[in-house]
Design a protein around this motif. Structure first.
Motif, PDB file in Angstrom:
ATOM      1  N   SER A  41      -7.990   4.251  -1.698  1.00  0.00           N
ATOM      2  CA  SER A  41      -6.933   3.248  -1.884  1.00  0.00           C
ATOM      3  C   SER A  41      -5.877   3.733  -2.875  1.00  0.00           C
ATOM      4  O   SER A  41      -4.749   3.280  -2.860  1.00  0.00           O
ATOM      5  N   ARG A  42      -6.246   4.712  -3.712  1.00  0.00           N
ATOM      6  CA  ARG A  42      -5.294   5.286  -4.674  1.00  0.00           C
ATOM      7  C   ARG A  42      -4.522   6.468  -4.077  1.00  0.00           C
ATOM      8  O   ARG A  42      -3.709   7.091  -4.749  1.00  0.00           O
ATOM      9  N   GLY A  43      -4.861   6.803  -2.809  1.00  0.00           N
ATOM     10  CA  GLY A  43      -4.137   7.879  -2.135  1.00  0.00           C
ATOM     11  C   GLY A  43      -4.764   9.244  -2.279  1.00  0.00           C
ATOM     12  O   GLY A  43      -4.196  10.241  -1.823  1.00  0.00           O
ATOM     13  N   ALA A  44      -5.941   9.328  -2.915  1.00  0.00           N
ATOM     14  CA  ALA A  44      -6.606  10.623  -3.089  1.00  0.00           C
ATOM     15  C   ALA A  44      -7.206  11.077  -1.752  1.00  0.00           C
ATOM     16  O   ALA A  44      -7.959  10.333  -1.127  1.00  0.00           O
ATOM     17  N   GLU A  45      -6.851  12.289  -1.328  1.00  0.00           N
ATOM     18  CA  GLU A  45      -7.344  12.831  -0.055  1.00  0.00           C
ATOM     19  C   GLU A  45      -8.749  13.409  -0.242  1.00  0.00           C
ATOM     20  O   GLU A  45      -8.972  14.242  -1.122  1.00  0.00           O
ATOM     21  N   ARG A  46      -9.675  12.973   0.593  1.00  0.00           N
ATOM     22  CA  ARG A  46     -11.074  13.390   0.466  1.00  0.00           C
ATOM     23  C   ARG A  46     -11.446  14.560   1.367  1.00  0.00           C
ATOM     24  O   ARG A  46     -12.475  15.182   1.187  1.00  0.00           O
ATOM     25  N   LEU A  47     -10.610  14.815   2.383  1.00  0.00           N
ATOM     26  CA  LEU A  47     -10.900  15.879   3.335  1.00  0.00           C
ATOM     27  C   LEU A  47      -9.890  17.013   3.204  1.00  0.00           C
ATOM     28  O   LEU A  47      -8.713  16.781   2.949  1.00  0.00           O
TER      29      LEU A  47
END
Length: 286
Positions: A41-47
């Motif tokens: 939700s904070r925009g951090a990309e996990r992939l």
């Protein structure tokens, strides 16, 4: 393919973007039913998605979550990692936070040649965590509509997790598991609690535990839970030399990714006539 359900484009590829009520998002292309992004939700990309990834359907997408089926790597006579990651799936159901992709023999000649009575469904859903964070749920279904022939396959959900620095990343949860080192062909027991990435790593952990964690500098990034039907876990990082030889990765991108793949490899899955195989993966992160 039914691109009418698509709501965005990734490169030139039709895609679906899903959002949880709390603002986490997942983006999946119809080509390969390929998850290319999972953002908090904070925009951090996990992939991880390679800067050189082909996003035009010319070859498999480097990064995200490739669906490897019905063959893992070169474990058989088919092309590497099978054909579904380079097939365009039908988008057959979309809601705000969930989509279902489908591949049938009528829409996929390679599937018709492999097993004309097979139908694949892939369910992708994003949800908010109970207290914080969010989760990505993946469910691969293989239905055998034949009245006489079984379907046998190997495969994996080949997840590329984004890390800040692979030299300080680790995977936990596989201690005590026997693994096949694909670089040497030898089997060994995982003796330490953490797997680290100071050289090329390519291991198939056989009959692995259902849960594992990806860490960055000791902090948990992602918690992985997979169903018993995904009996094995692959851990991969190409490191310097191998990365240089991969055309659709930049030379230093090995530092930005760690693959932890939910897989069925050592003993192929068998789907009897009229039966269904289901494999699920739950990825949670703060």
């Amino acid at each position: 393919a039914q691109s009418t359900m698509a709501n965005c484009k990734i490169g030139s590829l039709d895609a679906v973007k899903l959002c949880s009520p709390g603002g986490a998002s997942v983006t999946v292309t119809a080509y390969g039913a390929h998850v290319v992004s999972w953002r908090s939700s904070r925009g951090a990309e996990r992939l991880f998605l390679s800067a050189r990834a082909a996003l035009d359907g010319s070859l498999a997408i480097r990064g995200g979550i490739p669906v490897c089926w019905p063959q893992f790597a070169n474990c058989g006579a088919l092309s590497k990692h099978g054909f579904v990651r380079t097939s365009t799936w039908d988008i057959c159901e979309v809601s705000n936070d969930r989509a279902i992709f489908k591949l049938t023999a009528s829409s996929c000649p390679a599937l018709a040649a492999f097993s004309p009575d097979a139908t694949l469904e892939y369910v992708v859903a994003v949800e908010d965590g109970e207290s914080s964070g969010d989760a990505l749920n993946l469910e691969l279904r293989v239905a055998n509509g034949s009245s006489s022939a079984s379907i046998e396959f190997t495969g994996a959900l080949h997840t590329y997790f984004a890390v800040e620095d692979a030299s300080k990343a680790a995977v936990e949860g596989l201690k005590g598991t026997i693994y096949l080192d694909q670089l040497t062909g030898e089997r060994s027991e995982q003796e330490s609690a953490t797997i680290t990435f100071d050289s090329e790593t390519d291991r198939i952990y056989e009959n692995s535990p259902a849960t594992a964690r990806v860490l960055q500098s000791g902090e948990e990034l992602v918690h992985i839970t997979q169903s018993d039907s995904f009996r094995d876990t692959v851990v991969w990082n190409p490191h310097i030399e191998k990365c240089r030889s991969i055309g659709d990765m930049s030379d230093d991108e090995y530092l930005k990714m760690v693959c932890v793949e939910s897989a069925v490899i050592k003993e192929p899955a068998v789907v009897p006539p009229g039966e269904k195989w289901t494999g699920t993966v739950h990825l949670s992160a703060q």
